[in-house]
Design a protein around this motif. Sequence first.
Motif: not given
Length: 297
Positions: A12-17, A233-247
Amino acid sequence: MIRLAVVSQKGGPGKTTTAVNLGTGLAMAGNDVVIVDVEPQAQAGAAVGVRLDPVSDKHLSLGLKLQMAAQGLKTSVDDILLDRSEILAKWKNHGRLEVLAAEQETMVTAQHILHSQGKGRMGALDDLLESIDDQFDYAIIDTPPAVQALNAAALAAADYAVTLSWPKHQTLEGAVAMRATIGRMHADGGEGPKFLGTVLNMAHPVGDWTTEEIEVRDMLVDAGLSPFVTEIRENSRISRSYDSGVPSVAGFARHDCGKRYANLLKEVLVRMDAPESEWEIAPSASEVLDAMESASV
């Protein structure tokens, strides 16, 4: 082909992103990059828009190839590369972005076979990457949490490794454990990856630091974890990027999260080429707060 593993003992620390943003950033800059998903949950593939169907797409899973390699069977991954270069269409002179994708059942089985075969087969992923070594400039390897056979195979295949921590004590402990694991690989006479440092993920601006975040930032320095100057930094756009398939580095290139991943990539590349004595290390929280106090006097 230069191989970078993104690792952590904790989940959970963010390896994938981190992995997909570094890989995508390299491809945006004109490099040919393969993202290697060694995580049974197959999150790195999903983060760039690849989701293997557990029935119809099972033959495309890296897990099947790992099973074969772990049993000593000669094979290649040429036939399971999945092209995601369309993500880079907005950038001139971009390179290629391809994926070696995972599927849960096949990757879990590969984990069991690697474990049963012992240290003698920990080079299975290394052997598979050798089969495409001349096709890519970089391989970015996303790994599962904990020190297990898949993780060990990823480290054995890597030239470099970065780990991650949140501003939380439990994820800091995971970063310390992974740094120690890499250290033991070298101490045992192995050719473990060069440790490049720790990314602080889900960080906050100084005005929002809690006591725990201050302690973690201090310990990252004191424990020799070489924190990168660039923090995510904590940012909701990062999780949105995961959902869209575009980093984020591509999908939100002009926003803070995209710029931070781009800057982190620059630091990673500098550390690859420079001796550790020349690395710029993030200051501890105590140093930052002391400097702010002195400036206000």
